[in-house]
Design a protein around this motif. Structure first.
Motif, PDB file in Angstrom:
ATOM      1  N   LYS A   7       0.851  -1.185   0.000  1.00  0.00           N
ATOM      2  CA  LYS A   7       0.000   0.000   0.000  1.00  0.00           C
ATOM      3  C   LYS A   7       0.883   1.231   0.000  1.00  0.00           C
ATOM      4  N   GLY A   8       0.656   2.103  -0.950  1.00  0.00           N
ATOM      5  CA  GLY A   8       1.360   3.377  -0.986  1.00  0.00           C
ATOM      6  C   GLY A   8       2.728   3.303  -1.622  1.00  0.00           C
ATOM      7  N   ASP A   9       3.233   4.484  -1.962  1.00  0.00           N
ATOM      8  CA  ASP A   9       4.522   4.598  -2.630  1.00  0.00           C
ATOM      9  C   ASP A   9       5.688   4.221  -1.718  1.00  0.00           C
ATOM     10  N   ASP A  10       5.538   4.412  -0.398  1.00  0.00           N
ATOM     11  CA  ASP A  10       6.628   4.057   0.524  1.00  0.00           C
ATOM     12  C   ASP A  10       6.902   2.560   0.481  1.00  0.00           C
ATOM     13  N   SER A  11       5.854   1.752   0.416  1.00  0.00           N
ATOM     14  CA  SER A  11       6.028   0.302   0.349  1.00  0.00           C
ATOM     15  C   SER A  11       6.685  -0.104  -0.964  1.00  0.00           C
ATOM     16  N   LEU A  12       6.319   0.573  -2.049  1.00  0.00           N
ATOM     17  CA  LEU A  12       6.934   0.270  -3.341  1.00  0.00           C
ATOM     18  C   LEU A  12       8.409   0.643  -3.335  1.00  0.00           C
ATOM     19  N   GLN A  13       8.736   1.758  -2.706  1.00  0.00           N
ATOM     20  CA  GLN A  13      10.142   2.164  -2.593  1.00  0.00           C
ATOM     21  C   GLN A  13      10.931   1.151  -1.773  1.00  0.00           C
ATOM     22  N   LEU A  14      10.346   0.680  -0.680  1.00  0.00           N
ATOM     23  CA  LEU A  14      11.004  -0.329   0.156  1.00  0.00           C
ATOM     24  C   LEU A  14      11.214  -1.613  -0.638  1.00  0.00           C
ATOM     25  N   LEU A  15      10.201  -2.020  -1.390  1.00  0.00           N
ATOM     26  CA  LEU A  15      10.335  -3.207  -2.228  1.00  0.00           C
ATOM     27  C   LEU A  15      11.440  -3.021  -3.257  1.00  0.00           C
ATOM     28  N   ALA A  16      11.499  -1.856  -3.888  1.00  0.00           N
ATOM     29  CA  ALA A  16      12.538  -1.572  -4.883  1.00  0.00           C
ATOM     30  C   ALA A  16      13.923  -1.690  -4.260  1.00  0.00           C
ATOM     31  N   VAL A  17      14.093  -1.140  -3.081  1.00  0.00           N
ATOM     32  CA  VAL A  17      15.387  -1.203  -2.399  1.00  0.00           C
ATOM     33  C   VAL A  17      15.753  -2.651  -2.090  1.00  0.00           C
ATOM     34  N   GLN A  18      14.797  -3.418  -1.566  1.00  0.00           N
ATOM     35  CA  GLN A  18      15.066  -4.810  -1.195  1.00  0.00           C
ATOM     36  C   GLN A  18      15.401  -5.670  -2.414  1.00  0.00           C
ATOM     37  N   VAL A  19      14.643  -5.520  -3.477  1.00  0.00           N
ATOM     38  CA  VAL A  19      14.905  -6.305  -4.690  1.00  0.00           C
ATOM     39  C   VAL A  19      16.236  -5.900  -5.304  1.00  0.00           C
ATOM     40  N   ASN A  20      16.502  -4.606  -5.355  1.00  0.00           N
ATOM     41  CA  ASN A  20      17.776  -4.137  -5.917  1.00  0.00           C
ATOM     42  C   ASN A  20      18.959  -4.647  -5.089  1.00  0.00           C
ATOM     43  N   GLU A  21      18.829  -4.662  -3.777  1.00  0.00           N
ATOM     44  CA  GLU A  21      19.907  -5.191  -2.923  1.00  0.00           C
ATOM     45  C   GLU A  21      20.140  -6.673  -3.216  1.00  0.00           C
ATOM     46  N   LEU A  22      19.061  -7.440  -3.368  1.00  0.00           N
ATOM     47  CA  LEU A  22      19.186  -8.868  -3.672  1.00  0.00           C
ATOM     48  C   LEU A  22      19.880  -9.075  -5.009  1.00  0.00           C
ATOM     49  N   LEU A  23      19.421  -8.366  -6.038  1.00  0.00           N
ATOM     50  CA  LEU A  23      19.990  -8.547  -7.368  1.00  0.00           C
ATOM     51  C   LEU A  23      21.426  -8.035  -7.446  1.00  0.00           C
ATOM     52  N   SER A  24      21.724  -6.950  -6.756  1.00  0.00           N
ATOM     53  CA  SER A  24      23.103  -6.435  -6.726  1.00  0.00           C
ATOM     54  C   SER A  24      24.031  -7.419  -6.028  1.00  0.00           C
ATOM     55  N   SER A  25      23.524  -8.063  -4.982  1.00  0.00           N
ATOM     56  CA  SER A  25      24.314  -9.071  -4.280  1.00  0.00           C
ATOM     57  C   SER A  25      24.620 -10.255  -5.190  1.00  0.00           C
ATOM     58  N   LEU A  26      23.603 -10.726  -5.920  1.00  0.00           N
ATOM     59  CA  LEU A  26      23.812 -11.820  -6.871  1.00  0.00           C
ATOM     60  C   LEU A  26      24.764 -11.402  -7.989  1.00  0.00           C
ATOM     61  N   GLN A  27      24.619 -10.170  -8.433  1.00  0.00           N
ATOM     62  CA  GLN A  27      25.481  -9.638  -9.495  1.00  0.00           C
ATOM     63  C   GLN A  27      26.939  -9.617  -9.050  1.00  0.00           C
ATOM     64  N   SER A  28      27.181  -9.200  -7.818  1.00  0.00           N
ATOM     65  CA  SER A  28      28.558  -9.106  -7.329  1.00  0.00           C
ATOM     66  C   SER A  28      29.220 -10.476  -7.195  1.00  0.00           C
ATOM     67  N   LYS A  29      28.406 -11.530  -7.088  1.00  0.00           N
ATOM     68  CA  LYS A  29      28.924 -12.899  -7.010  1.00  0.00           C
ATOM     69  C   LYS A  29      28.954 -13.574  -8.384  1.00  0.00           C
TER      70      LYS A  29
END
Length: 99
Positions: free
Chosen positions: A15-37
């Motif tokens: 709900k709301g843009d704050d939750s979408l921003q949090l999701l974006a940060v979490q997904v980006n952190e996961l994918l960046s972590s996989l990318q670095s490996k």
């Protein structure tokens, strides 16, 4: 070409843009972590309705020539999308959106 699909299940209602921003940060952190490996080298488009959450390329489209993936990278996927299109049509038909 290596096509990887990562199913994402949200266990809560966003709900709301704050939750979408949090999701974006979490997904980006996961994918960046996989990318670095060196475990992830793809393009990602993640959206909810008309809001784009992530539209980004990770690592290389061509490792040999060090060409990076971008949101606009074109892939030769040929007939691989036909099964997804067929499933989407069947789902729309089942939900009575088309006949």
């Amino acid at each position: 070409m290596n096509l990887q699909l990562f199913p994402v299940e949200l266990c809560y209602q966003l709900k709301g843009d704050d939750s979408l921003q949090l999701l974006a940060v979490q997904v980006n952190e996961l994918l960046s972590s996989l990318q670095s490996k060196n475990e992830f080298s793809e393009c990602v488009l993640l959206s909810k309705k008309d809001k784009i959450i992530i539209n980004q390329g990770y690592r290389f489209a061509n490792r040999e020539h060090q060409v990076k993936n971008t949101a606009d990278t074109k892939f030769r996927i040929g007939s691989i999308t036909k099964q997804f299109t067929a499933m989407a049509i069947m789902m729309l038909e089942e939900q009575i959106y088309i006949q």
